[in-house]
Design a protein around this motif. Structure first.
Motif, PDB file in Angstrom:
ATOM      1  N   VAL A  11      -1.847  11.823 -35.010  1.00  0.00           N
ATOM      2  CA  VAL A  11      -0.593  12.336 -34.460  1.00  0.00           C
ATOM      3  C   VAL A  11      -0.784  13.845 -34.370  1.00  0.00           C
ATOM      4  O   VAL A  11      -1.003  14.508 -35.388  1.00  0.00           O
ATOM      5  N   GLN A 120       5.102   5.121 -31.986  1.00  0.00           N
ATOM      6  CA  GLN A 120       6.184   5.979 -31.517  1.00  0.00           C
ATOM      7  C   GLN A 120       7.490   5.651 -32.251  1.00  0.00           C
ATOM      8  O   GLN A 120       8.243   6.546 -32.623  1.00  0.00           O
ATOM      9  N   TYR A 123       7.383   7.258 -35.584  1.00  0.00           N
ATOM     10  CA  TYR A 123       7.597   8.702 -35.475  1.00  0.00           C
ATOM     11  C   TYR A 123       9.077   9.018 -35.224  1.00  0.00           C
ATOM     12  O   TYR A 123       9.624   9.960 -35.799  1.00  0.00           O
ATOM     13  N   PHE A 159       6.439   6.853 -43.274  1.00  0.00           N
ATOM     14  CA  PHE A 159       5.682   7.041 -42.041  1.00  0.00           C
ATOM     15  C   PHE A 159       4.207   6.709 -42.266  1.00  0.00           C
ATOM     16  O   PHE A 159       3.593   5.995 -41.466  1.00  0.00           O
TER      17      PHE A 159
END
Length: 176
Positions: A11, A120, A123, A159
């Motif tokens: 990322v 995604q 995130y 995460f």
């Protein structure tokens, strides 16, 4: 025979600063190699952004060699999601000997979409966390080399666990 497996998920922030890098077996000790590979993918992002009107899914960025292929996804906020896939899989990567010919053509861009969508979503959930401040992860203007090393990487446990789950569970044709 093992199928394609994710080797690395990266990322990368708007300022091309690494926000998170996860490596998966048998590449867990290849941090420097994959940092270089992720960095080389940023040039492809720049070229595609300048030459075309792109959507989020950039597809295959480049085939690194007969084993590894890099795929990219650009978020609407400018954060870059990168996945490097070992097209032969873990079992064959651990075995000695060379592989015969490239297998990258057997993996379609559409095979990567579930992984990118899941990444995604993870995130977005991170951004919705009131205790996460994306501004802590932006380099300070000025000396680029100093600011990139000074910015923080994502340390949110949820995460990181989501990225690990995506990397461990992805397979072509399967939902993540």
């Amino acid at each position: 025979m093992s199928g394609p497996k994710i080797a690395c998920i990266g990322v990368i922030g708007k300022a091309d600063n690494p926000l998170h890098i996860s490596l998966f077996p048998p590449y867990s000790d290849s941090t420097i190699e994959f940092s270089f590979l992720l960095n080389s993918c940023l040039d492809v992002f720049d070229i595609r952004c300048k030459q075309t009107s792109i959507d989020q899914d950039l597809g295959l960025l480049h085939a690194i060699d007969e084993r590894l292929a890099a795929y990219g996804w650009l978020t609407t906020t400018g954060v870059k999601l990168l996945i490097i896939v070992d097209v032969f899989g873990q079992e064959e990567a651990a075995s000695a000997g060379k592989t015969a010919g490239p297998a990258i053509s057997g993996l379609r861009d559409s095979d990567m979409k579930p992984a990118f969508r899941a990444l995604q979503s993870a995130y977005i959930q991170l951004l919705q966390n009131p205790f996460y401040s994306p501004d802590d992860h932006v380099p300070i203007p000025g000396n680029k080399a100093a600011s990139l090393s000074a910015c923080q990487q994502i340390s949110n446990r949820r995460f990181i666990a989501d990225v690990k789950r995506i990397g461990d569970s992805w397979a072509p044709g399967n939902a993540v």
